[in-house]
Design an enzyme around this catalytic site. Structure first.
Site, short mmCIF file in Angstrom:
data_model
loop_
_atom_site.label_atom_id
_atom_site.label_comp_id
_atom_site.label_asym_id
_atom_site.label_seq_id
_atom_site.Cartn_x
_atom_site.Cartn_y
_atom_site.Cartn_z
CB SER A 671 -32.86 -33.83 16.63
OG SER A 671 -31.91 -32.84 16.90
CG ASP A 744 -35.19 -26.70 13.59
OD1 ASP A 744 -34.83 -26.34 14.72
OD2 ASP A 744 -34.99 -27.84 13.16
CG HIS A 778 -35.31 -29.10 16.99
ND1 HIS A 778 -34.72 -29.38 15.78
CD2 HIS A 778 -34.84 -30.03 17.86
CE1 HIS A 778 -33.92 -30.43 15.91
NE2 HIS A 778 -33.98 -30.84 17.15
#
Length: 806
Positions: A671, A744, A778
């Site tokens: 991330s 995501d 994610h």
């Protein structure tokens, strides 16, 4: 000729590894595979009296088949339209019950076949737990009799769990309110086959609507129709003996909340118009109070579509918000209203005001508190004492108020006024207990309340319990953990008058387990669980928290692991993996604090770099990467400079110990950590390779702020340009492995970020590999994806770090 043939075959294999687009799922080396496949310990829930422990078992991962079940992404939700529950729901597959101090546990009888269990909810009398089971055709409501360790089904597979808050107990524990599918629900539209009736049109009427780049938004009228049908439910009263009766008619219900005395129910329901700019929780909604027969008492709030807000992280909407019940009174509602029009740029003495109204909930309400920052919560106590909190992002300030909710003329006392990133000054959290309404309120002993804290300090972490005198505001420490070789977490207060609390204790090679501790008696510990260490191959790995300094004198830390079997006397130089995540601070003091406990259990999870100690790597995990901006300077004004300085300091520190070959160091992150990796590889020559997972690389695609940056692209275009690795793809000279979930849903890190960045790198001749994981969001969930992820990372590290050519 033979030599040429061998070389040719090698080049073909190497070429296949880098260029092949379609590849079956792979598995990492056995040492890593064994760690991944270790079964997880159960989750633990315990009743308020500390009598019974319920153990919830689950698989460590989903399967790719589970992630491939039907999914509709609407209004910020991800729903399985076949079963009517969130498509990414975590499920448990078994339940066991035990008396808290018994060694053995008992299997629960009556569970469904192939259980997929979720949404556990204690009954008010704490004798039962309601939960959901998701079968192939839908969701059922079930109930567990804790003492008998038996479960039974309450409803058919027609529960609607799409909007959450599905199970709500009546006060006498005899029945629940359950969201159910309406009998007249219309068929969903197949958006891939539907013939459009016209274009999709959005309008800007001149008001600024600077929203984050939300994912899974509604896109067209067909999405609107499908969202409405999936959100619609009837509320039924379901008794624990299985009787089902209608309660409220069909609507798009969000939240359901009983008053403490059980006589009223606050219900929120979404209304049209919907939005293509914001998720469902910012759609219009109405809040209505009903009685226990389902009759309307009054409408207490009507909230319009919330698309337009002032600029800034601390902006909020105007009007009534945060409606809730006072836990200390039978039926009193409270809410918050902004005094600054929701605009952080407005200069006012107080930002928010708290109001309340008693049943039958008529009138404008009575003001009981004003907060200087944005309101963030209340812990109710008794008629004269309550604790409130506020916070302000821009200066990281938080205040704690002691106030008298019965007398608004009595000035609140600010008992804590601090930087919430300053962990050393954290006074702890107030301890609560269940009152006669089975609601959490301040645990009070005459004028004494209790605080339970993590206890971070310059000397280490020593969790504590303090007494807090409400009259004098003085504190007295009554317990402080004395462990130096173990980590103790003060998990829950069972009975503060007796000194009984639930703690969790672990060490580097001792799996976390729960105990009852009597803080009034020395070394009084009673075991509650006895989980085995499933990662025994790591139990002799050397682990230490190292501290070091950046060039500007800022103190940093990281958790250092040496390879399995490493001889510390010989100090053979090994390759290293540095894993980190940048964090923004407004002062150097908070940024330099040591908040890592060296006695924490060595726990490898799917995203961890710790696996590679089995492959001969030194690992520096959780390396501190503070980005500091003091005063008028924003942290991101010097982001790249500080990023490189953090990395250099970390490598220098481990290199000074003689453990590593600094020419064979990899950097990895997930991330915002992936964003960090791409920047480090573009603007330094410190690393041999990088691994960047699920990141964002072009900040112009998130123009209204990102991470901790609240300035828009048009406020500070140079910040967006300077920080975007995409803009500097021509500087990439280091091999970079990019990994991203194709589904995501995180704000700003949509898959396009990795796809466009890889295309730029490939077009400019950089060495890069892009791996898109099907169905993954994610965070990655399917076992097949995770094993392949670890295989990709291992191959990349083996090729470009361990066996790097000089």
């Amino acid at each position: 000729m033979k030599k040429f043939s061998t070389l040719f075959i090698f080049l073909l294999i190497a070429s296949a590894f880098y260029a092949q687009v379609d590849k079956n799922y792979q598995k990492p080396p056995k040492e890593i595979l064994d760690l991944v496949e270790a079964p997880p310990a159960p989750s633990v829930i315990i009743d308020d009296e500390g009598d019974y422990v319920v153990l919830l078992y689950r698989n460590a991962y989903k399967s790719i088949a589970e992630l491939s079940e039907p999914e509709m992404r609407l209004g910020g939700l991800r729903i399985n339209p076949q079963t009517n529950i969130g498509s990414r729901t975590n499920y448990y597959n078994n339940i066991e019950v035990k008396k808290a101090t018994d060694k053995g546990s008992q299997a629960v009888s009556g569970l469904p076949k192939n259980p997929r269990l979720s949404n556990f909810s204690w009954s008010p009398n704490q004798k039962m737990i309601a939960f959901l089971h998701t079968g192939e055709d839908g969701v059922e409501a079930w109930v567990l009799d804790v003492e008998k360790s038996s479960a039974k089904k309450l409803t058919p597979a027609t529960v609607n769990a799409n909007m959450g808050d599905v199970l709500n107990w009546f006060k006498d524990s005899s029945a629940l309110l359950v969201k159910m599918l309406p009998e007249n629900r219309k068929a969903l539209i197949n958006t891939e086959e539907a013939v459009p009736e016209g274009p999709t049109i959005s309008v800007s009427d001149g008001e600024k609507a600077q929203n984050r780049t939300y994912q899974d938004l509604l896109k067209n009228p067909n999405d609107e129709a499908n969202f409405e049908q999936l959100a619609l439910s009837e509320i039924k009263k379901v008794s624990v003996n299985g009787t089902i009766t209608p309660f409220l008619p069909t609507a798009m219900y969000r939240t359901i909340s009983f008053s403490p005395n059980g006589n009223y129910i606050l219900v929120s329901a979404i209304k049209r118009p919907f939005s293509y700019l914001v998720p469902y929780y910012r759609f219009p909604y109405q809040q209505t109070v009903y009685d226990t027969n389902g009759n309307v008492v009054t409408v207490v709030n009507n909230v319009p579509l919330d698309e337009v807000r002032p600029k800034g992280f601390m902006a909020t909407r105007t009007g009534k918000r945060n409606f809730n019940w006072r836990n200390d009174q039978p039926a009193t509602l409270y809410w918050v209203e902004a005094l600054d029009e929701g605009d952080p740029d407005n200069d006012v003495e107080f930002r928010d005001a708290v109001y309340q109204v008693k049943a039958p909930f008529s009138g404008k309400g009575k003001e009981i508190l004003k907060t200087k920052n944005r309101f963030s919560g209340i812990i109710w106590g008794d008629a004269q004492n309550a604790i409130a909190y506020d916070y302000w992002w821009n200066d990281r300030n938080t205040k704690t108020y002691l106030f008298n909710p019965s007398n608004s003329k009595q000035q609140p006392v600010i008992i804590s006024d601090r930087n919430y990133q300053d962990r050393y000054s954290d006074p702890g959290n107030f301890v609560t207990t269940q009152n006669k309404y089975n609601r959490p309120v301040l645990d009070l002993n005459n004028n004494t309340a209790y605080l339970m804290g993590d206890g971070y300090s310059e000397k280490g972490q020593f969790p504590f319990v303090d007494e807090f005198n409400l009259k004098t505001q003085n504190t007295k420490r009554i317990y402080e953990s004395s462990f130096t070789d173990k980590k103790e977490d003060l998990y829950d207060a069972i009975d503060m008058k007796k000194g009984k609390i639930l703690v969790r204790i672990e060490s580097q090679n001792e799996y976390p387990n729960y105990y009852f501790r009597n803080i009034k008696k020395k070394n009084d510990l009673t075991p509650v669980t006895s989980f085995e260490n499933p990662f025994k191959s790591l139990q002799n790995v050397h682990k230490e928290v190292i501290t070091y300094k950046r060039d500007d004198g800022l103190e940093l830390e990281g958790t250092l692991y040496l390879p399995v079997g490493y001889d510390m006397d010989k100090k053979e130089k090994k390759p290293m993996i540095l894993w980190a995540y940048p964090r923004e601070f407004k002062d150097k003091s908070s940024a330099s604090q040591n908040t890592t406990n060296p006695n924490e259990f060595i726990y490898p999870f799917w995203g961890s770099p710790i696996y590679w100690v089995t492959q001969g790597y030194v690992v520096l995990d959780d390396a501190a990467f503070p980005i500091v901006g003091e005063g008028d300077e924003e942290p991101n004004d010097t982001f790249r400079t500080q990023l490189v300085a953090n990395a250099k300091a970390a490598i220098d520190a481990v290199d000074a110990k003689g453990y590593i070959d600094r020419d064979r160091v990899a950097v990895g992150g997930h991330s915002y950590g992936a964003f960090m990796v791409a920047n480090l590889l573009s603007h330094s020559d410190l690393f041999a390779a990088g691994i960047a997972r699920s990141g964002a690389y072009n900040r112009t695609l998130t123009p209204f702020g990102f991470q901790s940056e609240e300035r828009s692209y048009w406020d500070s275009p140079e910040t967006y340009y300077t920080m975007s690795p995409f803009m500097h793809a021509d500087k990439m000279k280091t091999p970079l492995l990019l990994i991203h979930g194709q589904a995501d849903n995180n704000s700003g890190t949509y898959p396009l970020q990795s796809e466009r960045y890889f295309n730029a790198l490939k077009g400019l001749g950089a060495t890069a590999r892009l791996v898109m994981l099907p169905k993954e969001s994610h965070g990655y969930r399917a076992k097949e994806s995770i094993l392949h992820l670890l295989w990709e990372q291992d191959r990349w590290l083996d090729m470009y770090v361990k066996n790097k050519e000089n």
